[in-house]
Design an enzyme around this catalytic site. Structure first.
Site, short mmCIF file in Angstrom:
data_model
loop_
_atom_site.label_atom_id
_atom_site.label_comp_id
_atom_site.label_asym_id
_atom_site.label_seq_id
_atom_site.Cartn_x
_atom_site.Cartn_y
_atom_site.Cartn_z
N THR A 40 7.33 47.11 20.35
CA THR A 40 8.58 47.57 20.93
C THR A 40 9.08 46.57 21.97
O THR A 40 8.32 45.81 22.56
CB THR A 40 8.42 48.96 21.54
OG1 THR A 40 9.71 49.44 21.92
CG2 THR A 40 7.52 48.93 22.77
N ALA A 41 10.40 46.60 22.20
CA ALA A 41 11.01 45.62 23.10
C ALA A 41 10.39 45.67 24.49
O ALA A 41 10.20 44.63 25.13
CB ALA A 41 12.51 45.86 23.18
N MET B 236 19.13 49.53 25.85
CA MET B 236 20.57 49.71 25.61
C MET B 236 21.32 50.08 26.89
O MET B 236 22.19 50.94 26.88
CB MET B 236 20.78 50.79 24.53
CG MET B 236 20.21 50.40 23.17
SD MET B 236 20.26 51.73 21.95
CE MET B 236 18.89 52.77 22.51
N GLU C 266 0.82 -1.21 0.00
CA GLU C 266 0.00 0.00 0.00
C GLU C 266 0.85 1.26 0.00
O GLU C 266 0.52 2.25 -0.67
CB GLU C 266 -0.93 0.00 1.21
CG GLU C 266 -2.01 -1.07 1.16
CD GLU C 266 -2.95 -0.97 2.35
OE1 GLU C 266 -2.82 0.00 3.13
OE2 GLU C 266 -3.80 -1.87 2.51
N VAL C 267 1.92 1.25 0.78
CA VAL C 267 2.79 2.43 0.83
C VAL C 267 3.41 2.69 -0.54
O VAL C 267 3.44 3.82 -1.03
CB VAL C 267 3.89 2.25 1.89
CG1 VAL C 267 4.87 3.42 1.86
CG2 VAL C 267 3.27 2.12 3.29
N ASP D 133 18.81 46.53 10.36
CA ASP D 133 19.61 46.83 11.53
C ASP D 133 20.14 45.58 12.21
O ASP D 133 19.68 44.46 11.94
CB ASP D 133 18.77 47.63 12.54
CG ASP D 133 18.69 49.11 12.16
OD1 ASP D 133 19.38 49.52 11.22
OD2 ASP D 133 17.93 49.84 12.84
N ASP E 274 10.19 48.90 17.49
CA ASP E 274 9.36 49.89 16.81
C ASP E 274 10.26 51.02 16.32
O ASP E 274 11.11 51.51 17.07
CB ASP E 274 8.31 50.46 17.78
CG ASP E 274 7.41 51.47 17.10
OD1 ASP E 274 6.32 51.08 16.63
OD2 ASP E 274 7.79 52.66 17.02
N PRO F 49 8.43 -8.92 -5.47
CA PRO F 49 7.97 -10.28 -5.77
C PRO F 49 6.47 -10.35 -5.98
O PRO F 49 5.98 -11.15 -6.79
CB PRO F 49 8.40 -11.07 -4.53
CG PRO F 49 9.53 -10.29 -3.95
CD PRO F 49 9.21 -8.86 -4.22
N ILE G 162 10.59 54.26 18.53
CA ILE G 162 11.00 54.21 19.93
C ILE G 162 12.48 53.87 19.97
O ILE G 162 12.87 52.70 19.79
CB ILE G 162 10.16 53.20 20.73
CG1 ILE G 162 8.68 53.62 20.72
CG2 ILE G 162 10.68 53.09 22.16
CD1 ILE G 162 7.77 52.71 21.50
N LYS H 154 24.20 49.08 13.98
CA LYS H 154 25.05 49.90 14.85
C LYS H 154 25.19 49.20 16.19
O LYS H 154 24.24 48.65 16.71
CB LYS H 154 24.43 51.28 15.08
CG LYS H 154 24.17 52.10 13.84
CD LYS H 154 23.74 53.49 14.24
CE LYS H 154 23.20 54.28 13.07
NZ LYS H 154 21.87 53.82 12.67
#
Length: 481
Positions: free
Chosen positions: A332-333, A384, A22-23, A249, A304, A43, A307, A271
């Site tokens: 935003t973070a 940061m 079948e497979v 970035d 964002d 076979p 920000i 940066k």
């Protein structure tokens, strides 16, 4: 990526299937849909393959597999229940550099049979690399419900007009824009609704009315969020797929960058402290130049763009040069990272206000309004601030916050590399040094940090993410909880 996703043309070419059950019948059916000439080595044959043999659809050899069965074969599938036979097929095919698939045995495969969404000539293949065929099938079923059957007719229309569109528009960007507009607008909707003649007429009119001039460039200022691709907006995803060039970035995660259109050139403008790949003024000029060349420029920024992202400076320059632009906000973070760390930024029992500041040091000093920051019932989120963390903590204590004020630092928040350290203004700097944290990080100061232990829900170090480092949770005593 363990397997390269490709599509192979096997129409009227010889393919071999080893196995007759079948497979094997399912694999034969798939190869037949692709137009292959199929020989089955087994076979015995099951009922389905026996019927195809009587109809003359396949060739059958009642033999045990031998390497010479691979002569003139371009692709082979081993679908027996005997792993030693399957291994023999795999090794013989490998020596001849013939693509081979062994059912349910990825280690013996040079290619994987994916789950398929068939909207011919459009095809979508979904694969887990053999690790979870059921998961791939479930995803395929989900896609089946989302993609109309008429997508095939839509692709056929596009194919029939491709040469005319190419001759009509001399600029490749103009051709791309025409097709994007056509395939996402009224033309596509008419095809989906079965209004084929109306759709054809509409496309003909569009083709005649579009001018063949240099397309006008535009800049998409897109917030990529804090790192997890699941947090992108729908609009961000759409613009990421239609941009002609990408300026990105350092804080844009590789997983998000992978979702940008594949053939769009990528320009790194990241940066970091004392290492600016490109000064801000040069970035501004680059965006203007690319847009004036008629390109749709994706300016992709972490978090964002408005920000601490200098997005305002960039669109000021664009505006002064008359360059059209769009702005797509990102999570935003502060919001994303705090949520994944289980730290609500406001809570009526702990904090009724929240303030965002940048802790980026310049010339060894931090120019912040310490009196405004050191207020009770307020959450402080510092972007940061890793390098200046000792100074930040000392100044907040000096201006009235208790040394025991809860504080947390989160590294690579929202991703499977997330680490969370929890301490106080007094202990957090030392905890951070001992943990060897590196950017990007976010610092949260306030009583709300107390809720982390109770509300933390994201577990990047679980067994489901065994290849990722575990979340590092440290209490004020510096002991693992």
């Amino acid at each position: 990526m363990d397997f390269l996703p490709i599509f192979i043309n096997i129409k009227n070419r010889n393919c071999l299937v080893v196995g007759g059950g079948e497979v094997a019948a399912r694999k034969v059916a798939l190869l037949l849909r692709a137009g292959a000439r199929i020989t089955v080595i087994s076979p015995e044959l099951g009922a389905e393959l026996n019927e195809q043999l009587h109809q003359g659809i396949i060739v059958h050899r009642t033999e045990i597999f031998r390497p010479d069965h691979l002569d003139d074969v371009v692709l082979v599938i081993a679908a027996t229940d005997d792993r030693s036979v399957n291994r023999q097929v795999s090794e013989a095919a490998g020596k001849l550099h013939i693509p081979v698939n062994v059912v349910d045995d990825p280690d013996l495969c040079s290619f994987i049979m994916p789950s398929i969404v068939d909207r011919s000539p459009m095809l979508i293949a979904v694969s887990s690399g053999g690790t979870s065929p059921v998961l791939a099938r479930l995803l395929r079923a989900h896609l089946e419900t989302m993609i109309p059957e008429a997508y095939g007719r839509l692709a056929t229309y596009a194919a029939n007009l491709r040469a005319r569109v190419k001759s009509r528009f001399s600029h490749p960007e103009k051709r791309r824009m025409f097709w994007e507009k056509a395939l996402q607008g009224p033309f596509a909707e008419m095809v989906f609704a079965g209004k084929d003649q109306a759709a054809q007429d509409y496309l003909e009119r569009s083709l005649q009315s579009e001018a063949d001039d240099m397309p006008q460039g535009e800049v998409y200022l897109v917030g990529a969020g804090p790192g997890n691709p699941d947090l992108l907006t729908f609009r961000a995803m759409r613009l990421m797929q239609q941009a002609d060039v990408v300026v990105y970035d350092r804080l844009v995660s590789p997983a998000i960058l992978d979702m940008v259109r594949r053939d769009a050139p990528r320009i790194y403008a990241g940066k970091e402290r004392s290492n600016h790949a490109m000064p801000q003024e040069s970035i501004n000029e680059l965006l203007v130049r690319l847009a004036k060349e008629g390109k749709r420029v994706l300016r992709l920024k972490g978090g964002d763009p408005f920000i601490f992202g200098r997005g305002g400076e960039e669109i000021e320059t664009l505006s002064s040069h008359g360059i059209p632009f769009q702005v797509v906000p990102g999570i935003t973070a502060a919001s994303g990272v705090a949520s994944y760390a289980g730290i609500p930024l406001t809570h009526r029992d702990y904090a009724q206000s929240c303030i965002f500041v940048t802790g980026h040091l310049k010339d060894g000093s931090v120019d912040l309004d310490w009196q405004a920051l050191a207020r009770p019932h307020q959450t402080i989120v510092i972007y940061m601030g890793l390098l200046g963390l000792p100074v930040l903590c000392r100044q907040l204590i000096a201006h009235g916050l208790p040394a025991t004020m809860p504080a947390a630092i989160v590294q690579q928040g929202t991703t499977h590399q997330q680490r969370v350290l929890v301490g106080s203004l007094e202990t957090l700097p030392d905890l951070t040094v001992h943990a060897n944290l590196t950017p990007p990080t976010l610092i949260i100061v306030g009583e709300v940090v107390k809720l982390h232990q109770k509300l933390a829900w994201f577990e990047p170090g679980s067994d489901l993410c065994a290849d990722a480092p575990a979340t590092n949770k440290v209490n004020t005593a510096g002991k693992q909880p």
